[in-house]
Design a protein around this motif. Structure first.
Motif, PDB file in Angstrom:
ATOM      1  N   PHE A 559      -0.478  31.543  -1.644  1.00 23.92           N
ATOM      2  CA  PHE A 559       0.555  30.752  -1.476  1.00 23.92           C
ATOM      3  C   PHE A 559       1.652  30.593  -1.782  1.00 23.92           C
ATOM      4  O   PHE A 559       3.000  29.723  -1.746  1.00 23.92           O
ATOM      5  N   ASN A 560       1.630  30.540  -3.279  1.00 24.60           N
ATOM      6  CA  ASN A 560       2.631  30.361  -4.173  1.00 24.60           C
ATOM      7  C   ASN A 560       3.276  31.998  -3.872  1.00 24.60           C
ATOM      8  O   ASN A 560       4.949  30.873  -3.805  1.00 24.60           O
ATOM      9  N   ASN A 561       3.275  32.830  -3.552  1.00 20.14           N
ATOM     10  CA  ASN A 561       4.442  34.447  -3.843  1.00 20.14           C
ATOM     11  C   ASN A 561       3.807  34.781  -2.552  1.00 20.14           C
ATOM     12  O   ASN A 561       4.801  35.752  -1.672  1.00 20.14           O
ATOM     13  N   GLY A 562       2.827  34.879  -1.914  1.00 24.81           N
ATOM     14  CA  GLY A 562       3.012  35.280  -0.093  1.00 24.81           C
ATOM     15  C   GLY A 562       1.866  36.609  -0.004  1.00 24.81           C
ATOM     16  O   GLY A 562       1.995  37.269   0.776  1.00 24.81           O
ATOM     17  N   GLU A 563       2.044  37.122  -1.413  1.00 16.91           N
ATOM     18  CA  GLU A 563       1.681  37.837  -1.354  1.00 16.91           C
ATOM     19  C   GLU A 563      -0.097  38.636  -1.315  1.00 16.91           C
ATOM     20  O   GLU A 563      -1.105  37.185  -1.118  1.00 16.91           O
ATOM     21  N   LYS A 580      -3.344  42.118  -5.413  1.00 18.90           N
ATOM     22  CA  LYS A 580      -3.144  43.508  -4.327  1.00 18.90           C
ATOM     23  C   LYS A 580      -4.054  44.439  -5.353  1.00 18.90           C
ATOM     24  O   LYS A 580      -4.292  45.239  -3.214  1.00 18.90           O
ATOM     25  N   ASP A 581      -3.931  44.736  -6.223  1.00 18.79           N
ATOM     26  CA  ASP A 581      -4.394  45.907  -6.244  1.00 18.79           C
ATOM     27  C   ASP A 581      -6.009  45.949  -7.100  1.00 18.79           C
ATOM     28  O   ASP A 581      -6.504  46.114  -7.309  1.00 18.79           O
ATOM     29  N   LYS A 582      -6.489  44.439  -6.418  1.00 19.28           N
ATOM     30  CA  LYS A 582      -8.137  44.219  -7.010  1.00 19.28           C
ATOM     31  C   LYS A 582      -8.415  44.945  -7.742  1.00 19.28           C
ATOM     32  O   LYS A 582      -9.884  44.719  -8.551  1.00 19.28           O
ATOM     33  N   LYS A 583      -7.597  43.948  -9.044  1.00 18.88           N
ATOM     34  CA  LYS A 583      -8.085  43.999 -10.447  1.00 18.88           C
ATOM     35  C   LYS A 583      -7.736  42.172 -10.437  1.00 18.88           C
ATOM     36  O   LYS A 583      -7.614  41.515  -9.899  1.00 18.88           O
TER      37      LYS A 583
END
Length: 767
Positions: A559-563, A580-583
């Motif tokens: 919710f901070n950056n929408g990613e 988003k890269d599953k790290k």
């Protein structure tokens, strides 16, 4: 859908070339005019390929990739990961070859991608291109490919300068441009160049490249190394079948035709191990017509058909394969042969059919109608087919087909058999009763195919082995073959088409063993469907009791950056938030499995989202810093099977929570996990497998619940509106179209459209 593990043996055969090319197709799809043939050329890039390649895809230049990259109409092109560093690298190379005069000779450079098992159960691609000894300025090319020099690291190995940047390693060394997301592969290529060894030192590959004129794009698949591919792609429980895949053939060489909705691969199998390769049993055999799909139900997942025009020749060849693998019982084999020939067989098949919550296998034998002396002796020693017609009898010859045709027939539970026309069908007793009733003949696999464009592509004549897979509505079953990190991507692509079909057939021709593999995918406005029979109840619905519980990773929003981020549950039940890269960002302990859903809610109305999930009979609330939030956890009275599903109930962030409990009941709760007082629990005689849609009609809202039997509509409080419909039922797949403040149009029994007044229950046929 619950799987018998062995279903994947022949599913893997059907997709053998497709899986072998899975990663290759991500980067090297090409779409050439079949009538255009370039002059034969000497391929040089293969000398940079390490000897352990699983597959090698050669093409006549980097620009042959381009047209297929941007063919967004084709479903399979969506497997391309456009954020992959190697994709971006090749794309940049194409751009340079087209736009800068200094690099124009790159367009004519031969190139390839090769597939390798790199490390830790992973498979990776190696891209190689011959830069030659011409006027190409390698230093300038390196500078262009490096791009942002601040993020580039350089190391030296064996005389080669290797550059690393943003997940990609590349080098230009001894006249070759080499690149991969795997540093190990780039280094291996450099070492092979220094030692003077390559894939060309594999005598089989060298022989094949000499026999094939390399004036087209070709895919070489080393079946003997497919076990490594299984390790990189498949979940662990299926790795045991890698041995059979590696014995299917030694090598195959494949050309592809690519259209908007299908790929057609045509290739040749090279059984260099003689009877040690499974498909050698079909070499030089007379092909026949496959007709099993004319009697199998439309939703059959996979069928394997062997016409037996040359039964004795096939038996002799296959006997050698089984002897070599120490799987032959000569006495049982001879006994089985005698029984099989007594049926005057023309074709034998085995198929996996969705029935209840499982795939059930059936074996089929297509029998020739005996005439003359055959008919006379047959009438003396056995009952006629007419006498047995529509009867379900105990099958007394268990294991016979397995002894003759192999272990795939061991999948079938040979309890009973029935005769339908010229077919003997063997399998579980309940399923045989359905066949005996003729229920499946109302809409067969042949009927389904004939109503689609697949029919114009499917060839079922003249082959000694034909395999078909209908993955329509079974995409999750296909995706479950892959490792978790790949599975989500596969599911997302497969769900973009509602019709998915594959076929594989062997074609002996002029002493060669050729094959064709068709992969077809299309989004249809309306799928072919059977007419409603006996209230529209599908065979085995009473046993369809398994509910699929998604295992994640679960998508959540930062919710901070929408990613996009992911909440992942590991086998030890710990929970991890990943980017988003599953790290991984953080990991917290947890002790029980989630129930298939992770929803985000703004519990406190401050714009910050928490993750809401369930386990056991409790609901939990977790913030994005990894802290469990009060006043949760909250307990409910019954165990939770699936959920929570969150529904927005107002414009100010209000929401309700629905849970599916283990007693097949849907119950609605408020944000404090208290059941709504006015709520009536929703339950059905068939198993509920998911949550209803909340549909606004005028000023009211209604629940639309779809099941295997029918669609039901409920008021916001859980009272069924469709209960009083006496003349018909709403079809399971009906759209629900709002046409007024209290009416919807639905499709009912008989495939007819009706207007339904949700307030009065009145119906009116739509003309």
């Amino acid at each position: 859908m619950k799987w018998n593990k062995k279903v994947y043996i022949f599913s893997a055969i059907t997709l053998i070339a497709a899986i072998s090319g899975f990663f290759l197709l991500k980067y090297t799809l090409q779409n050439k005019n079949k009538d255009e043939e370039a002059p034969a050329r000497v391929l040089k890039s293969v000398y940079a390929v390490p000897v352990d390649a699983i597959a090698v895809y050669v093409f006549d230049g980097p620009q042959t990739i381009e047209t297929s990259y941007y063919n967004q109409k084709n479903l399979f092109s969506k497997f391309i990961n456009r954020s992959n560093p190697l994709y971006k690298f090749i794309n940049k190379l194409i751009f340079l070859a087209k736009s800068e005069a200094s690099f124009k000779e790159l367009a004519a450079s031969d190139a390839l991608t090769s597939l390798h098992y790199s490390s830790k159960g992973e498979v990776s691609l190696l891209f190689c291109m011959n830069t030659g000894q011409g006027s190409l300025d390698n230093s300038l090319l390196i500078e262009r490919l490096k791009g942002d020099t601040e993020s580039v690291n350089k190391r030296v190995l064996g005389g080669a300068d290797i550059y690393s940047s943003k997940g990609l390693d590349f080098t230009i060394y001894k006249g070759y441009l080499i690149a991969s997301t795997s540093p190990i592969l780039v280094e291996s290529s450099v070492r092979h160049l220094n030692s003077g060894t390559s894939i060309m030192d594999n005598p089989d590959f060298e022989k094949l490249t000499k026999e094939k004129i390399l004036n087209k794009t070709l895919l070489f698949v080393n079946h003997q190394n497919l076990g490594k591919l299984f390790s990189g792609l498949a979940v662990g429980k299926y790795l045991g079948y890698a041995d059979f895949a590696s014995k299917f053939s030694a090598w195959s060489v494949i050309e592809g035709e690519f259209e908007d909705n299908h790929y057609l691969f045509k290739g040749e199998l090279f059984n260099l191990k003689g009877v040690g390769n499974f498909t050698s049993s079909f070499a030089n055999k007379i092909g026949g017509d496959s007709k099993a799909y004319e009697i199998l139900p439309f939703n059959t997942f996979i069928s394997v058909s062997i016409p037996v025009e040359d039964f004795d020749g096939y038996m002799l060849s296959y006997r050698g394969y089984r002897e070599l693998n120490k799987r032959l019982n000569p006495e049982a084999n001879d006994k089985g042969r005698e029984w099989f020939l007594s049926k005057y067989p023309k074709e034998v098949a085995i198929a996996a059919i969705p029935y209840g919550s499982n795939f059930e296998w059936v074996s089929l034998v297509r029998m020739e109608e005996p005439t003359g002396f055959k008919k006379f002796f047959s009438s003396i020693f056995s009952k006629s087919s007419a006498e047995l017609k529509d009867s379900v009898l105990k099958f007394e010859n268990k294991g016979v087909l397995k002894e003759i045709f192999g272990s795939i027939f061991d999948n079938c539970r040979e309890e009973s058999f029935c005769i339908k026309g010229h077919w003997m069908i063997i399998g579980p007793s309940d399923l045989m009763k359905e066949f005996a009733k003729g229920k499946f003949l109302n809409f067969t696999m042949a009927d389904f195919v004939d109503q689609t464009s697949v029919s114009g592509r499917l060839d079922l004549k003249g082959s000694p082995l034909t395999i078909m897979m209908n993955a329509t509505n079974l995409q999750d079953s296909v995706a479950s073959f892959f490792k978790p990190l790949l599975r989500k991507d596969v599911e997302n692509v497969l769900k973009q088409a509602n019709l998915e079909f594959a076929s594989f057939r062997l074609v002996p021709e002029d002493g060669k063993l050729n094959f064709e593999l068709l992969l077809y995918a299309e989004q249809l406005d309306k799928l072919p469907a059977p007419k409603a029979v006996e209230g529209g109840k599908p065979a085995g619905w009473e046993k369809d009791s398994i509910v699929k519980i998604p295992a994640g990773p679960f998508e959540v929003k930062n919710f901070n950056n929408g990613e996009m981020e992911y909440l992942i549950q590991f086998p030890n039940f710990k929970l991890q938030l990943a980017d988003k890269d599953k790290k991984g960002i953080w990991t917290v302990p947890f002790s029980t499995p989630l129930r298939g859903y992770v929803e985000q809610v703004d519990m406190f109305g401050n714009g910050k989202l928490q993750m809401l999930f369930a386990s056991g009979n409790q609901l939990f609330l977790l913030d994005r810093l990894g802290r469990f939030v009060n006043p949760y956890p909250k307990k409910v009275n019954e165990l939770i099977l699936l959920g929570p599903k969150v529904y927005k109930t107002g414009d100010n962030g209000e929401f309700a929570i629905m849970l599916l409990h283990t007693d097949n009941t849907l119950r609605l709760y408020d944000k404090e996990c208290r059941p709504f007082e006015a709520w009536s629990d929703i339950t059905t005689k068939e198993t509920i497998k998911g949550f209803p849609e909340l549909l606004k009609v005028g000023k009211n809202r209604y629940w639309i619940l779809k099941s295997v039997l029918k669609t039901r509509i409920y008021t916001i409080n859980g009272i069924e509106v469709t209960r009083e419909l006496k003349r018909f039922e709403l079809l399971p797949n009906t759209p629900v179209k709002v046409v007024s403040d209290n009416e919807v149009i639905v499709k009912v029994t008989g495939n007819k459209n009706y207007r339904l007044n949700l307030e009065t229950g009145d119906t009116k046929k739509v003309k």
